[in-house]
Write an enzyme that holds these catalytic residues in place. Structure first.
Site, short mmCIF file in Angstrom:
data_model
loop_
_atom_site.label_atom_id
_atom_site.label_comp_id
_atom_site.label_asym_id
_atom_site.label_seq_id
_atom_site.Cartn_x
_atom_site.Cartn_y
_atom_site.Cartn_z
N CYS A 82 0.74 -1.32 0.13
CA CYS A 82 -0.30 -0.06 -0.36
C CYS A 82 0.27 1.92 0.46
O CYS A 82 0.47 3.02 -0.38
CB CYS A 82 -1.31 0.40 1.46
SG CYS A 82 -1.83 -1.48 1.67
N HIS A 123 -4.10 6.84 1.37
CA HIS A 123 -4.75 5.34 0.71
C HIS A 123 -5.70 4.65 1.30
O HIS A 123 -6.09 4.94 2.52
CB HIS A 123 -3.27 4.73 1.72
CG HIS A 123 -3.78 2.85 1.47
ND1 HIS A 123 -4.33 2.28 -0.10
CD2 HIS A 123 -3.95 2.27 2.30
CE1 HIS A 123 -4.27 1.03 -0.03
NE2 HIS A 123 -4.46 0.80 1.24
N ASN A 162 -9.85 -1.26 -1.80
CA ASN A 162 -8.46 -1.21 -1.67
C ASN A 162 -8.16 -1.16 -2.99
O ASN A 162 -8.10 -3.10 -3.26
CB ASN A 162 -8.14 -1.77 -0.15
CG ASN A 162 -6.67 -2.12 -0.23
OD1 ASN A 162 -6.05 -1.23 -0.07
ND2 ASN A 162 -6.45 -1.99 0.92
O1 UT7 Z 1 -4.37 -1.78 2.84
C1 UT7 Z 1 -3.44 -2.52 4.02
C2 UT7 Z 1 -3.71 -1.81 4.70
N1 UT7 Z 1 -4.84 -2.71 5.23
C3 UT7 Z 1 -6.11 -2.03 6.52
O2 UT7 Z 1 -6.08 -0.32 7.19
C4 UT7 Z 1 -6.92 -2.32 7.02
C5 UT7 Z 1 -7.79 -2.30 8.24
N2 UT7 Z 1 -8.58 -3.03 8.86
C6 UT7 Z 1 -9.58 -2.47 8.79
O3 UT7 Z 1 -10.13 -1.99 7.58
C7 UT7 Z 1 -10.88 -3.64 9.37
O4 UT7 Z 1 -10.14 -4.42 10.75
C8 UT7 Z 1 -11.43 -4.83 8.51
C9 UT7 Z 1 -12.40 -3.97 8.02
C10 UT7 Z 1 -10.75 -5.52 7.71
C11 UT7 Z 1 -12.28 -5.32 9.77
O5 UT7 Z 1 -13.58 -4.89 10.64
P1 UT7 Z 1 -13.05 -5.04 12.29
O6 UT7 Z 1 -13.78 -4.22 12.52
O7 UT7 Z 1 -12.28 -4.90 12.54
O8 UT7 Z 1 -14.22 -6.39 11.98
P2 UT7 Z 1 -13.29 -7.96 13.16
O9 UT7 Z 1 -12.40 -8.10 12.01
O10 UT7 Z 1 -13.15 -7.80 14.83
O11 UT7 Z 1 -14.18 -9.19 12.62
C12 UT7 Z 1 -15.94 -8.44 13.12
C13 UT7 Z 1 -16.39 -9.93 12.91
C14 UT7 Z 1 -15.85 -10.57 13.20
O12 UT7 Z 1 -16.86 -11.35 13.55
P3 UT7 Z 1 -17.29 -12.21 15.37
O13 UT7 Z 1 -15.88 -12.59 16.15
O14 UT7 Z 1 -17.34 -10.75 16.11
O15 UT7 Z 1 -17.94 -13.08 14.88
C15 UT7 Z 1 -15.92 -11.45 11.72
O16 UT7 Z 1 -15.51 -12.82 11.67
O17 UT7 Z 1 -17.21 -9.39 11.62
C16 UT7 Z 1 -17.22 -10.75 11.10
N3 UT7 Z 1 -16.72 -10.33 9.74
C17 UT7 Z 1 -17.59 -10.44 8.95
N4 UT7 Z 1 -18.89 -10.12 8.74
C18 UT7 Z 1 -19.27 -10.02 7.40
C19 UT7 Z 1 -15.06 -10.44 9.18
N5 UT7 Z 1 -15.42 -10.19 7.48
C20 UT7 Z 1 -16.75 -10.60 7.57
C21 UT7 Z 1 -17.19 -10.12 6.03
N6 UT7 Z 1 -18.92 -10.22 6.37
N7 UT7 Z 1 -16.75 -9.56 5.23
#
Ligand code: UT7
Length: 332
Positions: free
Chosen positions: A114, A259, A289
Site C-alpha cells: 500500500c 491510501h 482497496n
Molecule cells: O491496505 C492495507 C492496510 N489495511 C488496512 O488498513 C485494513 C485495516 N483493517 C480493517 O479495515 C478492519 O479491521 C476490517 C474491515 C478488515 C475488519 O473490520 P473489523 O471491524 O476489524 O472486524 P473484525 O475483523 O473484528 O470482525 C468482526 C466480526 C467477526 O465476527 P465475530 O468474531 O465478532 O463473530 C468476523 O468474523 O465480523 C466478522 N466478519 C464479517 N462479517 C460479515 C469478518 N469479515 C466479515 C464480512 N462479512 N466480510
C-alpha cells in the site's frame, strides 16, 4: 539544483463492477456489514481476457502523458509499484515498458504494498533532483481479485480488495517551492506476518506443492484489528512529520489523499487533523482497496474532478503490509 514536479496524472480501472450484493451470493456477508466497517459499496474486478497489470498500467500511463502533453517516446525511466505482478518474475515494469514500446530504458519494480506508490515517488524525486532522468513514470497497479477467496472463510479479506492502475509523470522544475516538497518513508518488519501472503515464498524447502496449493497460505492473511490500530497511529505520525519538515501546519493542507484502506481510517484522519469537509479525497466506496494503485487512482480522479488547483498543497499518505508507511507533500 533541479526540483521535481508531477505534471500528469492518469488511471484505468476494469469495466467489471462487483457490488457488495454480488459478494453476498458467494459468502456469508452483507452489504450493510461491508459498508459500515469499510465504506466500500463496489469494486472493480479485472476481465481475464482483457486486463493485465501491464496493460492497465500502460493505459493509465498514456493518460498521464497526454495530460502532461509529453510524448511517450520521451519517457526515460519507469518506477513500478505492485504486489501482484503479471509474473512471479520479472516484475511488471518491463511488461508495461514493452506495452508502451519503450524498450531500452530502465524499469524498477517496488514491492512495498500500500505504501509502494509513495516509495516509488520518492525514488523518482531523487533521480530528477540529481539530473539522472527527466521524464519518469511512477505507477501503482494491482490485480487482487484473482487471488481472493470468495467464500465465508476468506470474507475478512476478500470483501476489501479491488483492481486498477494509476500513474503519474514526474519531471524537473527550477521552481523551489513547487512540486514534490518532500517524501517520508518508514518500515517495521516486526509486523511482516500481520498482513502477508506466505506462499509461494522462498522460506520453504519446496516452494510450491499440492499441500501448499490446497491450503490458505497462498491467500492474503490480515490481522485486521491490529493493522487498523497501527494504521491510524502511523498515518497521523507520518502526515505530521511531512508538515513539520516543511514548516507547514495541518491548516495549510488543501487536499489529503490517503491510501484507500478503509473509510473509517480516512474519517478518523479528517477528524484528528480537523480538516474541513471536502479536504480528504475518498473513492474507496467505488473501488475498494487497490493497494499500490489506490493513491494514484485517487490523485487522477481528484484532478479530473477539479479538486486540485494551482498552488494547492496536496498531502499523500499510506500505511500497509510490512508494516510500511509513507507520506509526501506536493505543491501543485
Ligand atoms: O491496505 C492495507 C492496510 N489495511 C488496512 O488498513 C485494513 C485495516 N483493517 C480493517 O479495515 C478492519 O479491521 C476490517 C474491515 C478488515 C475488519 O473490520 P473489523 O471491524 O476489524 O472486524 P473484525 O475483523 O473484528 O470482525 C468482526 C466480526 C467477526 O465476527 P465475530 O468474531 O465478532 O463473530 C468476523 O468474523 O465480523 C466478522 N466478519 C464479517 N462479517 C460479515 C469478518 N469479515 C466479515 C464480512 N462479512 N466480510
Amino acid at each position: 539544483m533541479k526540483y521535481s514536479k508531477i505534471t500528469g496524472v492518469g488511471h484505468y480501472v476494469p469495466e467489471n463492477v462487483v457490488t457488495n450484493f454480488d459478494l453476498e451470493k458467494h459468502m456469508d456477508t452483507s452489504d450493510e456489514w461491508i459498508r459500515e466497517r469499510t465504506g466500500i459499496e463496489e469494486r472493480r474486478f479485472f476481465n481475464p481476457d482483457k486486463d493485465t497489470v501491464g496493460n492497465m498500467s500502460a493505459k493509465a500511463s498514456r493518460m498521464a502523458l497526454e495530460r502532461a502533453g509529453v510524448d511517450v517516446k520521451d519517457v526515460d525511466f519507469i518506477v513500478f509499484a505492485t504486489i501482484t505482478p503479471d509474473y512471479f518474475f520479472p516484475g511488471s515494469g518491463v511488461i508495461m515498458q514493452r506495452e508502451l514500446g519503450l524498450q531500452g530504458i530502465g524499469a524498477l519494480d517496488i514491492r512495498n504494498a500500500c505504501s509502494g506508490f509513495i516509495y516509488g515517488l520518492s525514488v523518482a524525486d531523487q533521480y530528477i533532483k540529481t539530473g539522472m532522468y527527466k521524464n519518469i513514470l511512477v505507477i501503482g497497479a494491482e490485480i487482487q481479485s484473482s487471488a481472493l477467496e470468495l467464500t465465508t472463510r476468506g470474507r475478512n479479506v476478500s470483501v476489501i480488495f479491488g483492481d486498477g492502475a494509476g500513474a503519474v509523470l514526474v519531471q524537473p522544475t527550477d521552481e523551489k517551492n513547487k512540486g514534490i516538497l518532500s517524501t517520508h518513508l518508514h518500515a517495521d518488519g516486526d509486523f511482516a506476518e500481520e498482513l502477508y501472503v506466505k506462499d509461494p515464498g522462498s522460506s520453504r524447502k519446496v516452494r510450491l506443492d499440492n499441500e501448499i496449493l490446497e491450503g490458505t497460505s497462498i491467500r492474503a492473511h490480515m490481522n485486521g484489528n491490529m493493522v487498523f490500530k497501527h494504521a491510524i497511529v502511523r498515518f497521523s505520525e507520518v502526515i505530521n512529520e511531512a508538515l513539520q519538515a516543511n514548516n507547514l501546519t495541518k491548516e495549510d493542507i488543501d487536499l489529503l489523499i490517503p491510501h484507500q484502506a478503509n473509510l473509517r481510517i480516512s474519517n478518523f484522519l479528517q477528524e484528528k487533523l480537523q480538516l474541513e469537509e471536502g479536504k480528504v479525497y475518498n473513492n474507496i466506496m467505488r473501488y475498494g482497496n487497490t493497494t499500490a494503485a489506490s493513491i494514484p487512482i485517487a490523485f487522477s480522479e481528484a484532478w479530473q474532478e477539479g479538486k486540485i488547483k494551482e498552488g494547492n498543497l496536496i498531502c499523500l499518505a499510506a500505511f500497509g503490509s510490512g508494516f510500511t508507511w509513507a507520506s509526501s507533500l506536493i505543491r501543485w
